[in-house]
Design a protein around this motif. Sequence first.
Motif, mmCIF file in Angstrom:
data_model
loop_
_atom_site.group_PDB
_atom_site.id
_atom_site.type_symbol
_atom_site.label_atom_id
_atom_site.label_comp_id
_atom_site.label_asym_id
_atom_site.label_seq_id
_atom_site.Cartn_x
_atom_site.Cartn_y
_atom_site.Cartn_z
ATOM 1 N N ARG A 20 63.154 -0.891 69.311
ATOM 2 C CA ARG A 20 63.632 -1.044 67.931
ATOM 3 C C ARG A 20 64.988 -1.760 67.851
ATOM 4 N NH1 ARG A 20 62.321 0.897 63.009
ATOM 5 N NH2 ARG A 20 60.536 1.999 63.908
ATOM 6 N N PRO A 21 65.992 -1.408 68.671
ATOM 7 C CA PRO A 21 67.259 -2.154 68.611
ATOM 8 C C PRO A 21 67.083 -3.633 68.955
ATOM 9 C CG PRO A 21 67.552 -0.083 69.789
ATOM 10 C CD PRO A 21 66.081 -0.273 69.612
ATOM 11 N N TYR A 22 66.232 -3.913 69.947
ATOM 12 C CA TYR A 22 65.977 -5.311 70.324
ATOM 13 C C TYR A 22 65.346 -6.080 69.164
ATOM 14 C CZ TYR A 22 63.027 -9.079 72.125
ATOM 15 O OH TYR A 22 62.378 -10.278 72.300
ATOM 16 N N ILE A 23 64.367 -5.488 68.498
ATOM 17 C CA ILE A 23 63.686 -6.154 67.392
ATOM 18 C C ILE A 23 64.664 -6.393 66.239
ATOM 19 C CG2 ILE A 23 61.867 -5.898 65.671
ATOM 20 C CD1 ILE A 23 60.336 -4.224 67.763
ATOM 21 N N LYS A 24 65.501 -5.406 65.965
ATOM 22 C CA LYS A 24 66.441 -5.519 64.855
ATOM 23 C C LYS A 24 67.462 -6.617 65.085
ATOM 24 C CE LYS A 24 69.566 -2.709 62.016
ATOM 25 N NZ LYS A 24 70.164 -1.371 61.812
ATOM 26 N N GLU A 25 67.883 -6.785 66.337
ATOM 27 C CA GLU A 25 68.936 -7.757 66.625
ATOM 28 C C GLU A 25 68.409 -9.168 66.825
ATOM 29 O OE1 GLU A 25 72.635 -8.430 69.769
ATOM 30 O OE2 GLU A 25 71.614 -6.494 69.629
ATOM 31 N N TYR A 26 67.299 -9.322 67.575
ATOM 32 C CA TYR A 26 66.831 -10.653 67.938
ATOM 33 C C TYR A 26 65.754 -11.195 67.008
ATOM 34 C CZ TYR A 26 69.503 -10.400 72.245
ATOM 35 O OH TYR A 26 70.523 -10.322 73.161
ATOM 36 N N ARG A 27 65.162 -10.356 66.178
ATOM 37 C CA ARG A 27 64.151 -10.797 65.218
ATOM 38 C C ARG A 27 63.078 -11.666 65.880
ATOM 39 N NH1 ARG A 27 65.000 -7.856 60.506
ATOM 40 N NH2 ARG A 27 67.231 -7.667 60.121
ATOM 41 N N TRP A 55 57.459 -2.737 60.377
ATOM 42 C CA TRP A 55 57.617 -4.190 60.337
ATOM 43 C C TRP A 55 56.336 -4.850 59.853
ATOM 44 C CZ3 TRP A 55 59.330 -1.775 65.087
ATOM 45 C CH2 TRP A 55 60.722 -1.640 65.168
ATOM 46 N N ARG A 73 72.363 -2.887 73.665
ATOM 47 C CA ARG A 73 72.721 -3.463 72.380
ATOM 48 C C ARG A 73 74.185 -3.864 72.343
ATOM 49 N NH1 ARG A 73 71.865 -0.656 66.464
ATOM 50 N NH2 ARG A 73 72.155 -2.544 65.236
ATOM 51 N N SER A 124 78.586 -4.818 67.350
ATOM 52 C CA SER A 124 78.819 -5.782 66.276
ATOM 53 C C SER A 124 80.276 -5.746 65.830
ATOM 54 C CB SER A 124 77.909 -5.459 65.089
ATOM 55 O OG SER A 124 78.261 -4.204 64.534
#
Length: 401
Positions: free
Chosen positions: A204-211, A229, A346, A349
């Motif tokens: 989930r963190p990977y998907i949220k950041e790299y789209r 998603w 992650r 930010s």
Amino acid sequence: MILAMKLSLRRQRALEQSGPGLHGPVRVDPRTKALTKRLRPGDIAVIDHLDIDRVAADSLVAARPAAVLNAARSISGRYPNLGPEILVEAGIPLIDDLGPDIMTLPEGRRVRVEDGAVYDGDRLVAEGVTQTASTVADALADAREGLSAQLESFAANTMDYLRRERDLLLDGVGVPDITTSLEGRQVLVVVRGYHYREDLAMLRPYIKEYRPVMIGVDGGADAIMDAGWKPDLIVGDMDSVSDRALTSGAEIVVHAYRDGKAPGLARVERLGVPHVVFPATGTSEDIAMLLADDKGAEVIVAIGTHATLVEFLDKGRAGMASTFLTRLRIGGKFVDAKGVSRLYRRRISNLQVALLVAAGLVALLVALLSTTAGQTVFGLVGAELDDFWSWLTGLFSSPPE
């Protein structure tokens, strides 16, 4: 009259439920994948599945049936398939090798299962073998001894696939054009396979950041939507994906056989969604990866796909040879989801850094205010700020007349 019939039916049902063994309504389907969609806790699953694989067993365990009745042999001895062990460890009774008569039971009929025998009322429907932890262990040990023959068959299937799909593997001949842009982007291929839910949650963190571009392979599209998603692409023969996913706006790629037949094409056309057809030998997850590679994907991350030799053989079909060669074809672009979950960290930010600094300053101010020296300093600073404010307001105030 109606009341008497109801009472008679209740007495009959009470007699059925009073006997020894397991009782429950049967759900009958030769295709385990189709059966698990309508199976409910407490139902008795009736299947015809030679060598139950791990994916089928996981689906059955998730449905929590009272028992699994298999017309075929759950472990034939061709290779050490993992499904029966999963069912037995989950505490689900598995009755094996019941024969074709078990498939004639009407859908929803309440039956009784006792000592490997299945009864419809007083009628004996079929008798089989009750699998236990010890019988499954013995069968798996025997299957491992004959594994060399399956390896030879796997190697032969691999060479045959290479001869037939050489142009596709080496030059990308036959890959259809799509509108979704994959050039230079990361792609996430989701297959509803081993531990796909856990892997999808970890990423989930990977998907949220790299789209990444999200490709659902058949039911993998529903897994993407269940996680919150929307799939960008859906690839497969459309036998296990829902209408909800097919009409979600994702681009559809229908997997067809080399002779042009596409079992899922009629369904897609009936729904009226735009689509392209990809004729290729092998599995749908393979053509999804070949499509991503051919269209210039930078990284191909996979969830729920096959990674070990036993997993390759666990499907028990010649098409798994394509999976092995596809991994070689996409090479360094391919990353297993479990590897990503261990390697990925992650990045912090700018907002998180600002909040951390602000929290530190607040803590520092509170600490200073709690001391005499700090209170004196803040008093002097306050006085200077008050003088400055008075001077500033005096510049803009009107002079007295």
